[in-house]
Design a protein around this motif. Structure first.
Motif, PDB file in Angstrom:
ATOM      1  N   TYR A  84      -4.934 -10.100  -2.504  1.00 50.87           N
ATOM      2  CA  TYR A  84      -3.398  -9.362  -2.830  1.00 50.87           C
ATOM      3  C   TYR A  84      -3.125  -8.802  -1.789  1.00 50.87           C
ATOM      4  O   TYR A  84      -4.218  -8.017  -0.593  1.00 50.87           O
ATOM      5  CB  TYR A  84      -2.233 -10.034  -4.022  1.00 50.87           C
ATOM      6  CG  TYR A  84      -2.728  -8.190  -4.460  1.00 50.87           C
ATOM      7  CD1 TYR A  84      -2.057  -7.485  -4.196  1.00 50.87           C
ATOM      8  CD2 TYR A  84      -3.943  -7.718  -5.395  1.00 50.87           C
ATOM      9  CE1 TYR A  84      -2.469  -5.983  -4.537  1.00 50.87           C
ATOM     10  CE2 TYR A  84      -3.925  -7.390  -5.549  1.00 50.87           C
ATOM     11  CZ  TYR A  84      -3.924  -5.450  -5.980  1.00 50.87           C
ATOM     12  OH  TYR A  84      -3.231  -4.539  -6.131  1.00 50.87           O
ATOM     13  N   SER A 126       4.888   3.827  -9.935  1.00 47.16           N
ATOM     14  CA  SER A 126       5.427   3.096  -8.714  1.00 47.16           C
ATOM     15  C   SER A 126       5.432   4.162  -7.540  1.00 47.16           C
ATOM     16  O   SER A 126       5.674   4.656  -7.392  1.00 47.16           O
ATOM     17  CB  SER A 126       6.530   2.021  -8.315  1.00 47.16           C
ATOM     18  OG  SER A 126       6.869   1.213  -7.260  1.00 47.16           O
ATOM     19  N   THR A 179       0.641  -1.599  -6.317  1.00 43.91           N
ATOM     20  CA  THR A 179       1.722  -2.473  -6.517  1.00 43.91           C
ATOM     21  C   THR A 179       3.523  -1.378  -6.132  1.00 43.91           C
ATOM     22  O   THR A 179       3.662  -0.503  -6.773  1.00 43.91           O
ATOM     23  CB  THR A 179       1.840  -3.203  -7.901  1.00 43.91           C
ATOM     24  OG1 THR A 179       0.500  -4.068  -8.064  1.00 43.91           O
ATOM     25  CG2 THR A 179       3.343  -4.288  -7.564  1.00 43.91           C
ATOM     26  N   SER A 184       1.791   1.806  -8.048  1.00 46.23           N
ATOM     27  CA  SER A 184       0.528   2.171  -9.040  1.00 46.23           C
ATOM     28  C   SER A 184      -0.814   2.757  -8.024  1.00 46.23           C
ATOM     29  O   SER A 184      -1.309   2.333  -7.683  1.00 46.23           O
ATOM     30  CB  SER A 184       0.713   0.856  -9.646  1.00 46.23           C
ATOM     31  OG  SER A 184      -0.610   0.939 -10.194  1.00 46.23           O
ATOM     32  N   PRO A 237      -1.543  -4.751  -1.376  1.00 46.59           N
ATOM     33  CA  PRO A 237      -0.613  -3.562  -1.658  1.00 46.59           C
ATOM     34  C   PRO A 237       0.257  -3.334  -0.596  1.00 46.59           C
ATOM     35  O   PRO A 237      -0.194  -3.438   0.052  1.00 46.59           O
ATOM     36  CB  PRO A 237      -2.190  -2.767  -2.377  1.00 46.59           C
ATOM     37  CG  PRO A 237      -2.957  -3.545  -1.584  1.00 46.59           C
ATOM     38  CD  PRO A 237      -2.524  -4.608  -0.895  1.00 46.59           C
ATOM     39  N   GLU A 238       1.095  -2.460  -1.398  1.00 47.04           N
ATOM     40  CA  GLU A 238       2.165  -2.432  -0.521  1.00 47.04           C
ATOM     41  C   GLU A 238       2.218  -0.819  -0.178  1.00 47.04           C
ATOM     42  O   GLU A 238       3.128  -0.524   0.335  1.00 47.04           O
ATOM     43  CB  GLU A 238       3.739  -2.768  -1.150  1.00 47.04           C
ATOM     44  CG  GLU A 238       3.346  -4.196  -1.122  1.00 47.04           C
ATOM     45  CD  GLU A 238       4.478  -4.903  -2.255  1.00 47.04           C
ATOM     46  OE1 GLU A 238       5.265  -6.330  -1.455  1.00 47.04           O
ATOM     47  OE2 GLU A 238       4.636  -4.412  -3.741  1.00 47.04           O
ATOM     48  N   THR A 259      -0.138  -6.979 -15.328  1.00 48.40           N
ATOM     49  CA  THR A 259       0.012  -7.459 -14.741  1.00 48.40           C
ATOM     50  C   THR A 259      -1.324  -8.278 -14.061  1.00 48.40           C
ATOM     51  O   THR A 259      -2.069  -8.134 -14.402  1.00 48.40           O
ATOM     52  CB  THR A 259       0.518  -6.920 -14.209  1.00 48.40           C
ATOM     53  OG1 THR A 259      -0.602  -5.117 -13.941  1.00 48.40           O
ATOM     54  CG2 THR A 259       2.234  -5.510 -14.423  1.00 48.40           C
ATOM     55  N   ASN A 318       0.196 -10.223  -8.116  1.00 47.29           N
ATOM     56  CA  ASN A 318       1.214  -8.677  -6.842  1.00 47.29           C
ATOM     57  C   ASN A 318       0.385  -7.510  -7.580  1.00 47.29           C
ATOM     58  O   ASN A 318       1.498  -6.354  -7.322  1.00 47.29           O
ATOM     59  CB  ASN A 318       1.651  -8.034  -6.023  1.00 47.29           C
ATOM     60  CG  ASN A 318       1.406  -9.277  -4.725  1.00 47.29           C
ATOM     61  OD1 ASN A 318       0.280 -10.415  -4.301  1.00 47.29           O
ATOM     62  ND2 ASN A 318       2.071  -9.305  -3.171  1.00 47.29           N
ATOM     63  N   HIS A 319       0.493  -7.895  -8.605  1.00 49.42           N
ATOM     64  CA  HIS A 319       0.810  -7.154 -10.385  1.00 49.42           C
ATOM     65  C   HIS A 319       2.170  -6.040 -10.378  1.00 49.42           C
ATOM     66  O   HIS A 319       1.886  -5.322 -10.642  1.00 49.42           O
ATOM     67  CB  HIS A 319      -0.458  -5.531  -9.947  1.00 49.42           C
ATOM     68  CG  HIS A 319      -1.952  -6.181  -9.897  1.00 49.42           C
ATOM     69  ND1 HIS A 319      -2.504  -6.452 -11.690  1.00 49.42           N
ATOM     70  CD2 HIS A 319      -3.264  -6.722  -9.567  1.00 49.42           C
ATOM     71  CE1 HIS A 319      -3.078  -6.576 -11.022  1.00 49.42           C
ATOM     72  NE2 HIS A 319      -3.809  -6.474  -9.879  1.00 49.42           N
ATOM     73  N   GLN A 320       3.017  -7.205 -10.064  1.00 54.54           N
ATOM     74  CA  GLN A 320       4.278  -6.884 -10.456  1.00 54.54           C
ATOM     75  C   GLN A 320       4.171  -6.694 -11.419  1.00 54.54           C
ATOM     76  O   GLN A 320       4.167  -7.704 -12.614  1.00 54.54           O
ATOM     77  CB  GLN A 320       5.031  -8.189  -9.030  1.00 54.54           C
ATOM     78  CG  GLN A 320       5.764  -7.736  -8.140  1.00 54.54           C
ATOM     79  CD  GLN A 320       6.247  -6.528  -7.539  1.00 54.54           C
ATOM     80  OE1 GLN A 320       6.825  -5.755  -8.446  1.00 54.54           O
ATOM     81  NE2 GLN A 320       5.565  -5.553  -6.471  1.00 54.54           N
ATOM     82  N   TYR A 372       7.633  -1.183  -6.949  1.00 57.00           N
ATOM     83  CA  TYR A 372       8.667  -2.224  -7.629  1.00 57.00           C
ATOM     84  C   TYR A 372       9.382  -2.022  -6.709  1.00 57.00           C
ATOM     85  O   TYR A 372       9.934  -1.190  -6.257  1.00 57.00           O
ATOM     86  CB  TYR A 372       8.813  -1.963  -8.878  1.00 57.00           C
ATOM     87  CG  TYR A 372       7.486  -1.930 -10.242  1.00 57.00           C
ATOM     88  CD1 TYR A 372       6.962  -2.390 -10.489  1.00 57.00           C
ATOM     89  CD2 TYR A 372       7.390  -0.324 -11.160  1.00 57.00           C
ATOM     90  CE1 TYR A 372       5.366  -1.918 -10.755  1.00 57.00           C
ATOM     91  CE2 TYR A 372       6.453  -0.206 -11.507  1.00 57.00           C
ATOM     92  CZ  TYR A 372       5.302  -1.118 -12.431  1.00 57.00           C
ATOM     93  OH  TYR A 372       4.135  -1.376 -12.696  1.00 57.00           O
ATOM     94  N   THR A 417      -3.044  -0.009  -8.286  1.00 56.79           N
ATOM     95  CA  THR A 417      -2.797  -1.286  -8.385  1.00 56.79           C
ATOM     96  C   THR A 417      -2.978  -1.523  -6.692  1.00 56.79           C
ATOM     97  O   THR A 417      -2.317  -2.408  -5.711  1.00 56.79           O
ATOM     98  CB  THR A 417      -2.239  -2.292  -8.834  1.00 56.79           C
ATOM     99  OG1 THR A 417      -0.460  -1.663  -9.219  1.00 56.79           O
ATOM    100  CG2 THR A 417      -2.809  -2.885 -10.711  1.00 56.79           C
TER     101      THR A 417
END
Length: 399
Positions: A324, A180, A187, A182, A326-327, A152, A157-159, A189, A185
């Motif tokens: 990016y 997830s 990230t 991650s 990260p979420e 990724t 966004n490393h999705q 999903y 990262t």
């Protein structure tokens, strides 16, 4: 690296099982050990919450100690904790979860160890995102399993592309590893990614092994798609999590594994030959975490979100770093220019600026030009770190 580290990892003494050679020198340990010998180090390296454990969780643990709850529990775990987890996950996933679907482990690390080493064997192939948590690939390889990486990228966004995962499946594929949010990262999903992978895996009789340790550290009101809410049954899934990140209980070592009742019965027997049972008083603390006030979780998520936002701003201001948003979790994994050795950059940053980060190759072969930043530290520390990083980066010539 210390002499002890060298002896363990590099010795050819035949007393050691050759499978240990599949375990790399941990990049995180190397950096933190080096930082320990220095003064005025700012850590963007540590992957554990910096908030104290909620008082009611601590008190429940102390009460259990004072009440003499210091013996072994049942091998599957404390019945009260199994019941609490079954109720909690049943409500959260919208599906019935029984205590017989759960095994309490010594942190999520043991849960991951049990899941991966119990199913890996020579000739079996495991699909693993790259970058990924450093535990997965070595545990698979220890038992002769093979790892197929799906890279990724920061620009995406490393999705994880579910079609790439499906295209990678072949006759040797035994399981797919998901994580997830991650580590490294951050990230998360989307539901369609998880559903697509889980449904295809079920159709082909392939396991999905999902590390969901950061499942509560989700930002911006984003939907969280657990594998538990995306599968039709538990026959081909294993889900691992713990109290470590959600309730700041990392050192209390209470995790769990959720799977079919048949899988749990097998894993209980394996568990008896690893750690036997998890920490008994801390399991009572876990009951209090689930049954008591959970405002701690919301409050810490709010704090992490503010830290993330500030880190995103600072990375955007830093030359040679591609960031990016990260979420989830409390990590960011920005990329350096293609071909730049992240390990060299991390070492020089530590030696020349006193900022400790983790090199990308700790987490995968495709990530050699990356750094992991942890924002499990104060905004003040993050800003102090970048007061050093930004001027240092401006002086570099990565041509």
């Amino acid at each position: 690296m210390s002499r002890l580290d060298f002896d363990f990892y590099e010795s050819e003494d035949p007393v050691w099982n050759p499978a240990l050679l599949t375990i790399p020198v941990p990049g995180i340990r190397k950096m933190v050990n080096m930082a320990a010998s220095m003064e005025d180090v700012i850590h963007l390296s540590i992957g554990q919450p910096d908030a104290p454990t909620p008082p009611h969780v601590v008190q429940a643990t102390v009460d259990a100690l004072n009440a003499g709850q210091t013996g072994y529990t049942m091998d599957a775990g404390l019945p009260e904790l199994l019941d609490a987890l079954a109720e909690y996950y049943g409500e959260r996933s919208g599906r019935p979860i029984s205590p017989e679907n759960i095994l309490i482990t010594t942190g999520a690390t043991e849960a991951i160890y049990l899941a991966l080493t119990a199913v890996s064997a020579p000739g079996r192939e495991f699909i693993v995102p790259d970058p990924s948590f450093m535990l997965y690939a070595p545990l698979i390889r220890m038992n002769g399993g093979e790892v197929k990486h799906i890279p990724t990228r920061a620009e995406n966004n490393h999705q994880l592309d579910p079609q790439e995962v499906i295209d990678a499946i072949d006759t040797n594929t035994h399981a797919i590893i998901l994580n997830s949010p991650s580590n490294p990262t951050g990230t998360v999903y989307p539901r369609e990614t998880v559903e697509t992978i889980v449904q295809e895996a079920a159709y082909r009789g392939i396991y999905v092994i999902s590390d969901e340790v950061y499942d509560h550290l989700i930002y911006d009101d984003r939907d969280y798609a657990s594998v538990l809410s995306c599968c039709s049954d538990l026959d081909h899934v294993m889900v691992m999590s713990s109290f470590s990140k959600t309730f700041s209980m990392a050192g209390m070592r209470v995790g769990w594994l959720i799977a079919s009742q048949g899988a749990i019965r097998k894993l209980r027997r394996y568990h008896m030959f690893t750690t036997t049972v998890a920490n008994t008083p801390c399991q009572w603390g876990g009951v209090a975490a689930l049954k008591g006030d959970r405002s701690f979780v919301k409050d810490t998520v709010d704090i992490y979100r503010k830290r993330r936002n500030r880190l995103v701003q600072l990375v955007d201001e830093t030359p040679f770093l591609e960031g990016y948003v990260p979420e989830g979790a409390f990590y960011m994994f920005p990329a350096l220019p293609e071909g730049v050795n992240g390990n060299n950059v991390a070492l020089r940053l530590l030696r020349e600026t006193g900022v400790c980060t983790i090199a990308g190759d700790t987490f995968g072969e495709s990530s050699r030009n990356a750094l992991r930043f942890s924002y499990a530290t104060s905004i003040e520390n993050i800003e102090r770190a970048f007061d050093r990083i930004i001027p240092w980066m401006k002086k570099q010539d990565f041509g």
